[in-house]
Design a protein around this motif. Structure first.
Motif, PDB file in Angstrom:
ATOM      1  N   LYS A  97      41.433  24.938  -7.461  1.00 20.69           N
ATOM      2  CA  LYS A  97      42.521  25.130  -6.698  1.00 20.69           C
ATOM      3  C   LYS A  97      43.034  26.875  -6.662  1.00 20.69           C
ATOM      4  O   LYS A  97      43.211  27.284  -5.697  1.00 20.69           O
ATOM      5  CB  LYS A  97      44.070  24.481  -7.300  1.00 20.69           C
ATOM      6  CG  LYS A  97      45.053  24.922  -6.251  1.00 20.69           C
ATOM      7  CD  LYS A  97      46.221  24.127  -6.913  1.00 20.69           C
ATOM      8  CE  LYS A  97      46.518  22.853  -6.506  1.00 20.69           C
ATOM      9  NZ  LYS A  97      47.513  21.949  -7.040  1.00 20.69           N
ATOM     10  N   ARG A 154      40.442  28.581  -4.482  1.00 18.18           N
ATOM     11  CA  ARG A 154      40.806  28.277  -2.993  1.00 18.18           C
ATOM     12  C   ARG A 154      41.793  29.100  -2.596  1.00 18.18           C
ATOM     13  O   ARG A 154      41.872  29.589  -1.577  1.00 18.18           O
ATOM     14  CB  ARG A 154      41.352  26.927  -2.655  1.00 18.18           C
ATOM     15  CG  ARG A 154      40.262  25.904  -2.004  1.00 18.18           C
ATOM     16  CD  ARG A 154      40.658  24.557  -2.073  1.00 18.18           C
ATOM     17  NE  ARG A 154      41.618  24.562  -0.837  1.00 18.18           N
ATOM     18  CZ  ARG A 154      42.254  23.253  -0.709  1.00 18.18           C
ATOM     19  NH1 ARG A 154      42.223  22.195  -1.558  1.00 18.18           N
ATOM     20  NH2 ARG A 154      43.120  23.360   0.410  1.00 18.18           N
ATOM     21  N   ILE A 155      42.823  29.470  -3.497  1.00 11.56           N
ATOM     22  CA  ILE A 155      43.774  30.275  -3.174  1.00 11.56           C
ATOM     23  C   ILE A 155      43.221  32.062  -3.070  1.00 11.56           C
ATOM     24  O   ILE A 155      43.748  32.753  -2.026  1.00 11.56           O
ATOM     25  CB  ILE A 155      45.211  30.218  -4.199  1.00 11.56           C
ATOM     26  CG1 ILE A 155      45.825  29.114  -4.033  1.00 11.56           C
ATOM     27  CG2 ILE A 155      46.142  31.441  -3.793  1.00 11.56           C
ATOM     28  CD1 ILE A 155      46.652  28.857  -5.191  1.00 11.56           C
ATOM     29  N   PHE A 174      41.564  33.334   0.123  1.00 10.35           N
ATOM     30  CA  PHE A 174      42.123  33.827   1.437  1.00 10.35           C
ATOM     31  C   PHE A 174      41.780  33.304   2.470  1.00 10.35           C
ATOM     32  O   PHE A 174      41.461  34.165   3.507  1.00 10.35           O
ATOM     33  CB  PHE A 174      42.394  35.461   1.222  1.00 10.35           C
ATOM     34  CG  PHE A 174      43.196  35.918   0.153  1.00 10.35           C
ATOM     35  CD1 PHE A 174      44.333  35.774   0.280  1.00 10.35           C
ATOM     36  CD2 PHE A 174      42.451  36.864  -0.743  1.00 10.35           C
ATOM     37  CE1 PHE A 174      45.097  36.288  -0.746  1.00 10.35           C
ATOM     38  CE2 PHE A 174      43.214  37.485  -1.831  1.00 10.35           C
ATOM     39  CZ  PHE A 174      44.387  37.212  -1.811  1.00 10.35           C
ATOM     40  N   GLY A 175      41.578  32.037   2.772  1.00 15.97           N
ATOM     41  CA  GLY A 175      41.087  31.501   3.808  1.00 15.97           C
ATOM     42  C   GLY A 175      39.559  31.310   3.990  1.00 15.97           C
ATOM     43  O   GLY A 175      39.073  30.852   4.888  1.00 15.97           O
ATOM     44  N   ASN A 176      38.782  31.759   3.002  1.00 15.25           N
ATOM     45  CA  ASN A 176      37.348  31.493   3.074  1.00 15.25           C
ATOM     46  C   ASN A 176      36.621  30.821   2.093  1.00 15.25           C
ATOM     47  O   ASN A 176      35.860  31.066   1.352  1.00 15.25           O
ATOM     48  CB  ASN A 176      36.539  33.097   2.946  1.00 15.25           C
ATOM     49  CG  ASN A 176      37.023  33.746   4.053  1.00 15.25           C
ATOM     50  OD1 ASN A 176      36.816  33.336   5.315  1.00 15.25           O
ATOM     51  ND2 ASN A 176      37.509  35.083   3.956  1.00 15.25           N
ATOM     52  N   GLU A 216      35.387  27.747   1.954  1.00 12.91           N
ATOM     53  CA  GLU A 216      33.961  27.295   2.070  1.00 12.91           C
ATOM     54  C   GLU A 216      32.861  28.323   1.924  1.00 12.91           C
ATOM     55  O   GLU A 216      31.798  27.987   1.358  1.00 12.91           O
ATOM     56  CB  GLU A 216      33.746  27.041   3.781  1.00 12.91           C
ATOM     57  CG  GLU A 216      34.556  25.692   4.343  1.00 12.91           C
ATOM     58  CD  GLU A 216      34.192  24.508   3.628  1.00 12.91           C
ATOM     59  OE1 GLU A 216      32.832  24.205   3.218  1.00 12.91           O
ATOM     60  OE2 GLU A 216      34.954  23.859   3.371  1.00 12.91           O
ATOM     61  N   LEU A 217      32.987  29.359   2.135  1.00 16.15           N
ATOM     62  CA  LEU A 217      32.095  30.581   1.816  1.00 16.15           C
ATOM     63  C   LEU A 217      31.982  30.615   0.243  1.00 16.15           C
ATOM     64  O   LEU A 217      30.949  30.695  -0.318  1.00 16.15           O
ATOM     65  CB  LEU A 217      32.714  32.037   2.293  1.00 16.15           C
ATOM     66  CG  LEU A 217      31.698  32.975   2.377  1.00 16.15           C
ATOM     67  CD1 LEU A 217      30.400  32.742   3.280  1.00 16.15           C
ATOM     68  CD2 LEU A 217      32.259  34.230   2.733  1.00 16.15           C
ATOM     69  N   SER A 223      35.418  22.907  -2.150  1.00 19.25           N
ATOM     70  CA  SER A 223      34.675  22.193  -0.901  1.00 19.25           C
ATOM     71  C   SER A 223      34.856  20.912  -0.951  1.00 19.25           C
ATOM     72  O   SER A 223      33.456  20.191  -1.164  1.00 19.25           O
ATOM     73  CB  SER A 223      33.854  23.205  -0.249  1.00 19.25           C
ATOM     74  OG  SER A 223      33.311  22.255   0.927  1.00 19.25           O
TER      75      SER A 223
END
Lengths: 253, 248, 279
Positions: free
Chosen positions: C44, C47-48, C51-53, C55-56, C92
Motif C-alpha cells: 500500500k 502504491r501511494i 504517485f499514480g505509477n 503499475e510501473l 498490482s
C-alpha cells in the motif's frame, strides 16, 4: 476574437521554444526505451512496454504542462509584455482565458505527437491497436488541463520557482489524496472530520484520471466513471480559472 | 473638450504588507488639450509611469477621476482610442514585426483587412521597411522602439501615450521620432509623453506639466511658463525652468 | 604544444583513473557468495509513493525480482521470496506474470509447494475469471504432493472458469481416479468418450476406460478369490468356479468384451491385451 489572438500567440511562443521539442523528444525517447526494459522480463512483455511507455508520456507531458504553464504566464509579467496586451482594449479575463486556451492547444499538440508515435510503435511491435488509448488521451489531457489551470493560478500572484513548487506539490497530492478515504471515516471529532473532508474535497483528485493500469490490464471502465471524471475535471478547471481571473483582475502592475 | 483630464489622482503603494504605505501620487491634476502635444516632465521615481499606468488601467488609483475625451474611464473598451508605447521595449521576441502588429491589431478588434492596410502604412511611417519579417530577437533597442511605436499606432488612436520614447535612441532616431510625433499632431492626434530629455521636449511640445514628488508643480503652455520667469530672454530654456523647480 | 597542455593532463588523469579502477577490481570479488538484507515497504505504501505509477513500480520490482532470484551468489535470496511476490501482487493485484513466475520458483527451485499454492490462490482470488492459477495449483498438488483430493478441488475450480482448456477436465478426472474413486471416474470417462470429437481423444478415453474397468473388476475378483482362498485353502482353477460357488455374480469381461487372463499361481487377473497405462 481577442481570446483567440492571445491563445494563438501563447501557442506560438511555446512552439517556437526549443525546450518544448526537447521534452517531446524525451517523452518519445523514453517511451521507446520501454522496448529495452521489456526485454528483461519473463512473461508478458507488452504489459511492461505499455507501462513504461505510458508512464514516460505521462511524466513528460506533466513536465511540459507545469513548466510551460508557469513560464509563459510569469514571463509576461516579468518581461512586462503584459503591458503590451493589457494596454489594449483587452479584458483581464480574456488574458487568462487566452493563456489557458493557448496552453491547452500546446498540450493537445504535444500529447497528440507523443501518443500517436507511441501507438504506432506498439502497433508495429504487437500488431494490435487498442482503441482505449483514445480514452487515455482524453483523461490525461483533462489532468493536464487541471495542472495548467493550477499553474496559471499560482503564477498569477507568485514567482515562477514558488509556482512550480506549488504546482508539483499539488500534482503529487492529487495522486495520493485518495488515501484520505482510509481515515476520514475513522475520525470522530467533528472538527477533525470537517477538516479532513474539507481537504479531501478541496485538493484536485488526479488519480481518477490515471487509467494507465486499467488500460494495460484491459479492465472495463464504466461509462458512469468516465462521465463523472470528465465532469469533475471541467468543474475543477472552471473553478480554478475563475479564482485566477479574480486574482488577476485585482492585480496591479 | 480635453483629450485627457485627470482630477485629484492619488495613489499609494505598499511594497510589503508589513510596511507602511508610501504615497506616489498626491492629488495630481492634468489637462491635455485635444490636438496638442503634452510633455510630462519629472525626475526618475516622481510618479510619471504610475500616472500613465493609472490612465491605462494597469493600476487602480486610490482617489481621483480620469476622463478621456469627456468620458470617465474604467472599462477595457475605453482603451480602444489609446495607443501606448511602454518605457521598456519588451515585446514577444519570438514574433517578427509584422506578427507583432497583427497581434496588436487583433487585440484592438481590428479586421484582418484593416490590419493589413494599417500595417503597410505604419511600417513605412516608423521606418521599418524591409525588416518586417525579422524576429524581434534580432532587433536593436532603437528598432524595438520603432516597433513599439508602430504597435501603439496600429488602431489609429486619438490619444497616443508615450513613456520615455527618446531614451536609448541615437540622435538620428530622435530626430525621426520628433518628426513622427509632429506628423501625428498634424493629423489631429493628441500626444501625451513623458521624458526627461528636455532638449527634445522643448522642440516639439505645446504644453508641459512638471511632476515633482507626486505633485504637479507647474502646468501650462511652454511659451507662457518660460516667458513668465524670464529675466534673460536670450538663453532661458526649459532646462533652466526644470532645474529651478527641482531646487525649490 | 602549449594549447594542448590541458588535454594532455586530462589524458594522464584518465590513465590514472583506469589504473585505480583496475587495482580496485583486482581486490574486489564482485561475485562472492553473500547474504543480503531486504527491507521493503508494504504494497500500500508503494502504491501511494508511486504517485499514480503503481503499475510501473510493480513492473520494476518484478523485473528486479527475476534478476534477484536468478543471482545464485546471494545465499539467502529465497528467504524473502514470499514477501517480495506478495509485495508485487499487492501493488498490482491483476498482473498475471508475478504469480506464475513466483510460484514456479517456489515450487521448482525451493520445492515449497504450500507456498507456491498460497501465491497462486492469491492470484485466483484477485483475478476470479482466470483459470491458470487454479490449474497450476492443482498441477503442483497432484504432481509433488500427491494430494489428489486437493488437486481435484483446484481442477474443479479451474475447469469451471471461462476459457479453460479441455485438458483440465481430463486432469480433474485423473485426480478423481487417483483417489481410488473408480466408479465415479468410470462414469466421467464414459461422458468424455461420448463427447470426444477426434480419434485421438476417443482412443485416449478408451484406454482410460479399459484401465478403470480392469481395476474395478480386479478389485471385485480379488475379494472373491480371497474369500475362496480363505474357505478352501487354494486358488480356484478358473474364474467360472467363483460364479459356481456364488462368490461372483458373473464372469467379468474387459472394456472390449473379452475375458481376462487368470493367473492361478498368484490368484489374480491380468488384462488380455497388452494395455499399459502410465501410473
Amino acid at each position: 476574437m481577442k481570446i483567440r489572438a492571445i491563445a494563438l500567440n501563447t501557442f506560438k511562443e511555446a512552439v517556437r521554444n526549443k525546450i518544448f521539442y526537447l521534452l517531446i523528444f524525451f517523452g518519445v525517447f523514453f517511451s521507446f526505451s520501454s522496448k529495452l526494459i521489456s526485454m528483461l522480463t519473463i512473461g508478458d512483455t507488452l504489459k511492461i512496454l505499455k507501462d513504461v511507455g505510458f508512464a514516460s508520456i505521462n511524466l513528460f507531458s506533466v513536465l511540459i504542462a507545469i513548466f510551460t504553464g508557469i513560464n509563459l504566464v510569469y514571463k509576461e509579467i516579468e518581461k512586462k509584455t503584459v503591458y503590451f496586451i493589457l494596454s489594449k482594449p483587452v479584458e483581464r479575463r480574456d488574458f487568462i482565458l487566452g493563456k489557458f486556451l493557448g496552453l491547452a492547444l500546446t498540450m493537445f499538440v504535444a500529447l497528440t505527437i507523443m501518443i500517436s508515435v507511441f501507438s504506432i510503435f506498439i502497433l508495429l511491435l504487437s500488431g494490435t491497436f487498442d482503441p482505449f488509448i483514445l480514452l487515455y488521451f482524453i483523461f490525461l489531457f483533462t489532468e493536464l488541463l487541471i495542472i495548467i489551470s493550477i499553474s496559471i493560478l499560482f503564477s498569477s500572484f507568485s514567482t515562477p520557482i514558488l509556482s512550480s513548487i506549488f504546482t508539483i506539490v499539488l500534482y503529487l497530492i492529487g495522486h495520493v489524496i485518495w488515501t484520505f478515504n482510509e481515515f476520514k471515516y475513522k475520525l470522530i471529532n467533528p472538527i477533525e472530520k470537517f477538516f479532513a473532508y474539507f481537504i479531501y474535497y478541496l485538493f484536485p483528485n488526479l488519480e481518477k484520471f490515471n487509467i494507465k493500469g486499467a488500460l494495460v490490464m484491459n479492465d472495463p471502465i464504466s461509462i458512469k466513471i468516465i462521465l463523472s471524471s470528465l465532469a469533475y475535471g471541467i468543474f475543477y478547471i472552471s473553478a480554478i480559472l475563475l479564482i485566477s481571473i479574480h486574482i488577476f483582475k485585482r492585480r496591479e502592475f | 473638450m480635453n483629450a485627457l483630464e485627470i482630477k485629484a489622482l492619488s495613489k499609494s503603494f505598499r511594497s510589503n504588507f508589513l510596511y507602511k504605505k508610501t504615497s506616489i501620487l498626491k492629488n495630481v491634476d492634468i489637462n491635455v488639450n485635444k490636438g496638442s502635444i503634452y510633455g510630462f516632465l519629472g525626475l526618475n521615481g516622481a510618479g510619471k509611469t504610475t500616472t500613465i499606468k493609472c490612465i491605462l488601467g494597469l493600476t487602480r488609483p486610490d482617489h481621483g477621476t480620469i476622463r478621456l475625451f469627456g468620458k470617465e474611464t474604467g472599462k477595457a473598451s475605453d482603451r480602444a482610442s489609446i495607443g501606448f508605447l511602454p518605457e521598456s521595449p519588451y515585446y514577444y521576441d519570438y514574433l517578427n514585426a509584422k506578427e507583432t502588429l497583427a497581434l496588436s491589431g487583433k487585440l484592438s478588434s481590428l479586421s484582418n483587412e484593416k490590419i493589413k492596410e494599417r500595417t503597410a502604412k505604419i511600417i513605412s511611417l516608423v521606418g521599418l521597411d524591409g525588416k518586417e519579417d525579422l524576429l524581434l530577437k534580432k532587433f536593436s533597442k532603437g528598432m524595438l522602439q520603432r516597433v513599439g511605436l508602430a504597435q501603439a499606432l496600429i488602431n489609429d488612436p486619438d490619444l497616443i501615450i508615450l513613456d520615455e520614447p527618446f531614451s536609448g535612441l541615437d540622435p538620428i532616431g530622435r530626430k525621426e521620432l520628433r518628426d513622427i510625433i509632429l506628423s501625428l499632431k498634424a493629423e489631429g492626434k493628441t500626444i501625451f509623453f513623458s521624458s526627461h530629455i528636455l532638449q527634445d521636449m522643448e522642440l516639439i511640445v505645446d504644453d508641459i506639466g512638471i511632476l515633482m514628488n507626486g505633485k504637479i508643480t507647474k502646468e501650462g503652455k511652454l511659451k507662457d511658463l518660460v516667458k513668465k520667469t524670464i529675466k534673460h530672454p536670450v538663453d532661458y530654456s526649459l532646462e533652466d525652468l526644470f532645474l529651478k523647480e527641482i531646487k525649490k | 604544444m602549449k594549447k594542448n597542455t590541458y588535454l594532455l593532463f586530462s589524458l594522464i588523469f584518465f590513465l590514472l583513473i583506469g589504473f585505480s579502477q583496475y587495482t580496485y577490481d583486482l581486490n574486489t570479488d564482485y561475485f562472492k557468495k553473500r547474504n543480503t538484507f531486504l527491507a521493503l515497504p508494504s504494497g500500500k505504501t508503494m502504491r501511494i509513493l508511486s504517485f499514480g505509477n503503481s503499475e510501473l513500480v510493480a513492473d520494476f520490482i518484478y523485473i528486479w525480482s527475476i534478476q534477484f532470484f536468478s543471482n545464485y551468489n546471494i545465499l539467502n535470496s529465497k528467504q524473502f521470496i514470499e514477501d517480495i511476490y506478495n509485495l508485487i501482487t499487492d501493488i498490482s493485484p491483476r498482473y498475471k506474470d508475478p504469480y506464475l513466475m513466483g510460484s514456479t520458483i517456489m515450487a521448482i527451485e525451493m520445492n515449497n509447494i504450500e507456498m507456491a499454492v498460497r501465491l497462486l490462490q492469491k492470484g485466483s482470488k484477485n483475478m476470479e475469471d482466470e483459470w491458470i492459477f487454479d490449474f497450476e495449483s492443482g498441477y503442483y498438488t497432484s504432481k509433488y504432493l500427491k494430494n489428489y483430493k486437493l488437486a481435484e478441488k483446484f481442477y474443479k475450480k479451474a475447469s469451471k472458469k471461462k476459457g479453460a482448456p479441455d485438458f483440465i477436465s481430463r486432469l480433474l478426472y485423473h485426480s478423481i481416479y487417483m483417489q481410488g474413486k473408480l466408479e465415479e471416474s468410470l462414469a466421467l470417462y464414459q461422458s468424455v468418450l461420448k463427447s470426444a470429437s477426434t480419434e485421438m481423444e476417443k482412443h485416449s478415453a478408451n484406454l482410460h476406460l479399459y484401465q478403470i474397468k480392469f481395476e474395478i473388476d480386479k478389485r471385485k475378483v480379488k475379494s472373491a478369490i480371497d474369500l475362496f482362498f480363505k474357505r478352501y485353502g487354494f486358488y480356484p482353477d478358473n474364474i467360472n468356479e467363483l460364479v459356481t460357488y456364488r462368490l461372483l455374480e458373473e464372469v467379468p469381461k474387459d472394456f472390449k468384451g473379452h475375458y481376462y487372463n487368470y493367473d492361478q499361481k498368484k490368484g489374480t487377473i491380468d488384462p488380455r491385451e497388452g494395455y499399459m497405462w502410465k501410473k
